[in-house]
Design a protein around this motif. Structure first.
Motif, mmCIF file in Angstrom:
data_model
loop_
_atom_site.group_PDB
_atom_site.id
_atom_site.type_symbol
_atom_site.label_atom_id
_atom_site.label_comp_id
_atom_site.label_asym_id
_atom_site.label_seq_id
_atom_site.Cartn_x
_atom_site.Cartn_y
_atom_site.Cartn_z
ATOM 1 N N VAL A 273 0.895 -1.154 0.036
ATOM 2 C CA VAL A 273 0.049 0.101 0.194
ATOM 3 C C VAL A 273 0.942 1.249 -0.192
ATOM 4 N N ARG A 274 1.977 0.984 0.293
ATOM 5 C CA ARG A 274 3.264 2.155 0.550
ATOM 6 C C ARG A 274 4.093 2.129 -0.855
ATOM 7 N N TRP A 275 3.674 1.319 -1.746
ATOM 8 C CA TRP A 275 4.537 1.050 -2.646
ATOM 9 C C TRP A 275 4.873 2.511 -3.585
ATOM 10 N N GLU A 276 6.138 2.761 -3.669
ATOM 11 C CA GLU A 276 6.461 3.609 -4.392
ATOM 12 C C GLU A 276 7.558 3.827 -5.457
ATOM 13 N N THR A 277 7.660 3.978 -6.758
ATOM 14 C CA THR A 277 8.509 3.794 -7.737
ATOM 15 C C THR A 277 9.213 5.336 -7.752
ATOM 16 N N GLU A 278 10.532 4.930 -8.296
ATOM 17 C CA GLU A 278 11.262 6.327 -8.706
ATOM 18 C C GLU A 278 12.071 6.139 -9.814
ATOM 19 N N ASN A 279 11.859 6.583 -11.057
ATOM 20 C CA ASN A 279 12.705 6.644 -11.988
ATOM 21 C C ASN A 279 13.552 7.797 -12.431
ATOM 22 N N ARG A 280 13.336 9.136 -11.689
ATOM 23 C CA ARG A 280 14.168 10.411 -12.011
ATOM 24 C C ARG A 280 15.482 10.147 -11.469
ATOM 25 N N GLY A 281 16.408 10.294 -12.577
ATOM 26 C CA GLY A 281 17.818 10.516 -12.397
ATOM 27 C C GLY A 281 18.196 11.350 -11.227
ATOM 28 N N GLU A 282 17.629 12.487 -11.042
ATOM 29 C CA GLU A 282 18.163 13.357 -10.243
ATOM 30 C C GLU A 282 17.726 12.765 -8.566
ATOM 31 N N LYS A 283 16.770 11.958 -8.445
ATOM 32 C CA LYS A 283 16.237 11.317 -7.347
ATOM 33 C C LYS A 283 17.064 10.017 -6.974
ATOM 34 N N LEU A 284 17.431 9.439 -8.090
ATOM 35 C CA LEU A 284 18.343 8.132 -8.089
ATOM 36 C C LEU A 284 19.773 8.155 -7.751
ATOM 37 N N TRP A 285 20.434 8.941 -8.333
ATOM 38 C CA TRP A 285 21.966 9.050 -8.483
ATOM 39 C C TRP A 285 22.510 10.264 -8.111
ATOM 40 N N VAL A 286 21.640 11.331 -7.426
ATOM 41 C CA VAL A 286 22.286 12.509 -6.986
ATOM 42 C C VAL A 286 22.588 12.218 -5.751
ATOM 43 N N PRO A 287 24.039 12.260 -5.221
ATOM 44 C CA PRO A 287 24.564 12.068 -3.820
ATOM 45 C C PRO A 287 23.800 13.088 -2.994
ATOM 46 N N GLN A 288 23.521 12.535 -1.828
ATOM 47 C CA GLN A 288 22.723 13.393 -0.836
ATOM 48 C C GLN A 288 23.672 14.150 0.121
ATOM 49 N N ASP A 289 23.209 15.298 0.406
ATOM 50 C CA ASP A 289 24.257 16.309 1.258
ATOM 51 C C ASP A 289 25.501 16.605 0.779
ATOM 52 N N THR A 290 25.684 16.794 -0.500
ATOM 53 C CA THR A 290 26.810 17.122 -1.114
ATOM 54 C C THR A 290 27.108 18.548 -1.656
ATOM 55 N N THR A 291 28.221 19.045 -1.838
ATOM 56 C CA THR A 291 28.267 20.361 -2.465
ATOM 57 C C THR A 291 27.508 20.578 -3.643
ATOM 58 N N ALA A 292 27.665 19.522 -4.658
ATOM 59 C CA ALA A 292 27.040 19.727 -6.086
ATOM 60 C C ALA A 292 25.439 19.754 -5.817
ATOM 61 N N GLU A 293 24.691 18.890 -4.994
ATOM 62 C CA GLU A 293 23.399 19.030 -4.828
ATOM 63 C C GLU A 293 22.996 20.437 -4.286
ATOM 64 N N GLN A 294 24.001 21.118 -3.243
ATOM 65 C CA GLN A 294 23.550 22.408 -3.088
ATOM 66 C C GLN A 294 23.612 23.308 -4.240
ATOM 67 N N GLU A 295 24.660 23.225 -4.769
ATOM 68 C CA GLU A 295 25.010 24.247 -6.056
ATOM 69 C C GLU A 295 23.555 24.033 -6.900
#
Length: 725
Positions: free
Chosen positions: A50-72
């Motif tokens: 019931v909470r099944w969630e798919t994700e196919n957006r590249g920015e949500k899959l392969w963007v490192p979290q909490d990095t300088t590049a993400e903030q930029e």
């Protein structure tokens, strides 16, 4: 006397054996109840769907979290949100090596007109390029209406994208020379040649690019833009795919915004068939190895199905529980069934082998109680093996689930949960099915029609388990050889050498971007990238420097207009920024604005007064005149997307300077790939360079490639971290 370590190991082994012996006894006594409980647990875990969630957006899959590049990226998007889809082609001649002939240019113009006038019908509404394109002034040489309002990039702009104008031009090379400087032409022409007077003579290719307003919406984690995708399929791709028949004088290599989705989607659809084939192959292999391959006494075809069903139950429980924990399902997760299949089948082999070895007499003489005892002893024997292998796999995936790459983190968490359920169901569901199958064989009943007894009596000529050839080899030859004095020395030498070689390789391991390896063989994308490498070998990664703060920008206006002096001479060493010698390699609105003011003044952009330094005398006048200058209909319309004003238009919140890196690639086994080490050095050095400009407004660099480069750094660091753990 055994040492402390040996005693501790024996204690652990005995504890595991005792634990599994109790499980085996319960399962052997109540196999049907065990199977029912396993299925019930799977259904319970399935509630997590019931909470099944798919994700196919590249920015949500392969963007490192909490990095300088993400903030930029977030800061850049706040000023200059991405609003365009990119469709481009490389046009070269079908014969000869010069695309800059009158005939070739006319053919290319006809092809452009087919794209410009083509119509796509989406949900009953017709859409043409003019309806969908990103609006931008200054894309033609002398017109501002029609397609010249669209952001289209090509040398064909010199003729206002008009066939009649090109056909009537008797000095087309001279007209083309008006595109810009030699460096400007080198940036848009593939392998151009010039005469001793620097006049353009020929070129092997040129680019033609179209930008559409991004109308993307996200549906269940999947980006969807049906209008633009419809136009790209029905118009852009339809025209370029027809080139060999319709425009035979040209060769076109192309790339559409939907290309990756189309090509990867087709490959993934094909892989789904491979998943089904793999399960069939494993089923046949299991049937041939768990028992006799010929259906009849001693065969275990139903147990092969049981092993596969165990994997299915584990996969379903894994997906359900993972969803309940809030983990998303991404494209890479589709390989999980392969992984779980391999591990599950391995566990099944271990349990069946142990179950067979514990048979000490003929099947017909075993009671249900004796089968339960055999189940207990076999699980006691096999439990340690499946526990150790499952634990090592689970820990490995569990550690990797801490990755800062969301796709990798979610995938590893899914895998760890799936491995846990394989361990649980192999000891319960599969063992229960094995006990029921052994009862069936004891009672001489058929497999598919398990209620029907065979007419021919069961052959009990082999009263106990008989070792197969492989088991005899390892017991009689391989084991004694390895444990001999010479064998021990040989093993230590070989594995010592392998360890040393592995450590050496790990220390010299480089992270490489092999994105092209994911493109299916035979895809037109490979042709496009190969052509780009051949025609534009020096073309690098786009990079933008964003300056912030209206007052600070105004105070540093002169220094900002001369920024090219700070970016000169940086191309051969980090940060590897291209020389600012062409508009494609360097575009600075402050430079263009300063030049316009010095030659034209402000009469056409508000008529404000200029100070002694040639700039508007106040910040307010500076902002108002710059806004008129860089408007879509203003004299500096090409800079319209390079400035960001406040909502009321009284402040210049930010502006960007467009530049690029030199080409940072290398050849690996005959294939051109990104040089990750150089790209990391370029990114880090660029940040250090901008931080050193303490006399300029606050600034930061941005490139859509930085996310991937930041990922290279994280992958390399997490590799050594996870191995150490």
């Amino acid at each position: 006397m055994p040492g402390c370590v040996e005693s501790f190991g024996d204690t652990i082994d005995q504890s595991i054996a005792g634990f599994f012996k109790r499980i085996g006894s319960f399962v052997g006594s109540r196999p049907r109840l065990t199977i029912f409980l396993a299925i019930l647990l799977t259904i319970f875990c399935g509630g997590g769907f019931v909470r099944w969630e798919t994700e196919n957006r590249g920015e949500k899959l392969w963007v490192p979290q909490d990095t300088t590049a993400e903030q930029e990226t977030e800061d850049y998007q706040s000023y200059f949100a991405s609003t365009s889809r990119f469709n481009t082609m490389l046009i070269s001649p079908a014969s000869g090596d010069n695309i800059l002939t009158k005939g070739n240019l006319e053919e290319a113009m006809k092809m452009h007109l087919a794209i410009e006038t083509g119509v796509a019908n989406v949900d009953g509404i017709d859409y043409a390029l003019a309806d969908l394109c990103t609006k931008s002034g200054g894309t033609c040489a002398s017109k501002f209406d029609g397609v010249c309002q669209c952001l289209v990039s090509s040398i064909l702009r010199q003729w206002n994208y008009d066939l009649a104008t090109l056909q009537s031009d008797d000095n087309f090379l001279e007209t083309l020379a008006g595109y810009g400087s030699m460096d400007d032409l080198k940036a848009v022409l593939g392998q151009p040649t010039f005469d001793p007077n620097d006049a353009l003579v020929s070129a092997e290719a040129f680019t033609l690019s179209y930008f559409l307003v991004d109308r993307e919406v996200v549906v269940a984690g999947t980006p969807d833009d049906p209008i633009n995708e419809g136009w790209e399929e029905d118009v852009f791709l339809a025209v370029v795919e027809s080139v060999p028949e319709t425009y035979p004088a040209l060769v076109v290599n192309y790339f559409a915004a939907r290309s990756f989705e189309d090509e990867f989607g087709g490959a993934i659809s094909g892989d789904l068939g491979l998943v089904q084939i793999s399960y069939v192959v494993v089923f046949l292999f299991l049937a041939a190895t768990l028992g006799k391959i010929r259906p009849g006494p001693g065969s275990r075809w139903t147990m092969s199905l049981g092993a596969l069903f165990m994997v299915v139950l584990s996969t379903a429980a894994c997906f359900g529980l993972s969803s309940a924990f809030g983990l998303f399902f991404g494209p890479v997760h589709s390989i999980l069934p392969f992984i779980l299949l391999g591990i599950g089948v391995d566990d099944a082999f271990v349990i069946v082998n142990a179950f067979n070895r514990e048979r000490k007499g003929p099947r017909t003489g075993e009671t249900n109680e004796q089968l339960a005892k055999r189940s207990a002893l076999s699980l006691a024997r096999a439990g340690a093996s499946i526990t150790v292998t499952s634990a090592t796999d689970l820990v490995a995936f569990g550690i990797s689930s801490s990755s800062r790459l969301p796709a990798l983190s979610s995938f590893c968490a899914y895998a760890a949960i799936g491995i846990f359920f394989l361990w649980l169901f192999s000891a319960t569901f599969f063992t229960g099915a094995l006990v029921l199958d052994e009862r069936r064989q004891r009672d001489n009943r058929r497999e598919c029609l398990c209620c029907v007894t065979r007419g021919k009596p069961l052959d009990e000529s082999q009263e106990t388990y008989q070792e197969d050839i492989i088991s005899k080899y390892f017991r009689n030859y391989h084991g004694p050889a390895v444990l001999s004095s010479v064998g021990k020395i040989v093993v230590l030498v070989i594995f010592g050498a392998l360890l040393a070689f592995g450590i050496y390789g790990a220390m010299n391991l480089s992270v490489e971007d092999s994105e092209r390896n994911f493109i299916p063989a035979g895809s037109y994308l490979n042709d496009y990238f190969d052509a780009s490498d051949a025609f534009f070998p020096d073309q690098g990664i786009d990079m933008t420097i964003v300056f912030q703060g209206s007052t600070d920008i105004y105070n540093a206006r002169t220094a900002l207009s001369e920024l090219d002096t700070r970016l000169t001479g940086l191309s051969t060493a980090p940060p590897y920024i291209s020389e600012p010698v062409s508009e494609e390699a360097y575009r600075n609105v402050m430079d263009g604005f300063a030049e316009y003011l010095s030659f034209t003044g402000t009469a056409e952009i508000g008529g404000v007064s200029l100070g002694g330094d040639g700039w508007p005398a106040t910040e307010a006048d500076f902002v108002s005149s710059l806004k008129l200058y860089a408007a879509n209909s203003g004299p500096g319309s090409k800079y319209a997307r390079d400035v960001s004003f406040s909502e009321d238009g009284t402040k210049l919140e930010a502006f960007k300077v467009q530049t690029e890196y030199v080409r940072l690639t290398k050849v690996n086994r005959g294939t051109v790939i990104d040089d990750a080490d150089k790209q990391i050095d370029a990114m880090d050095s660029t940040r250090d360079l901008i931080a050193s400009w303490t006399d300029l407004p606050q600034a930061f660099p941005y490139s859509d490639k930085f996310i991937s480069i930041e990922g290279f750094k994280i992958i390399r660091r997490e590799f050594f971290q996870n191995v150490a753990l």
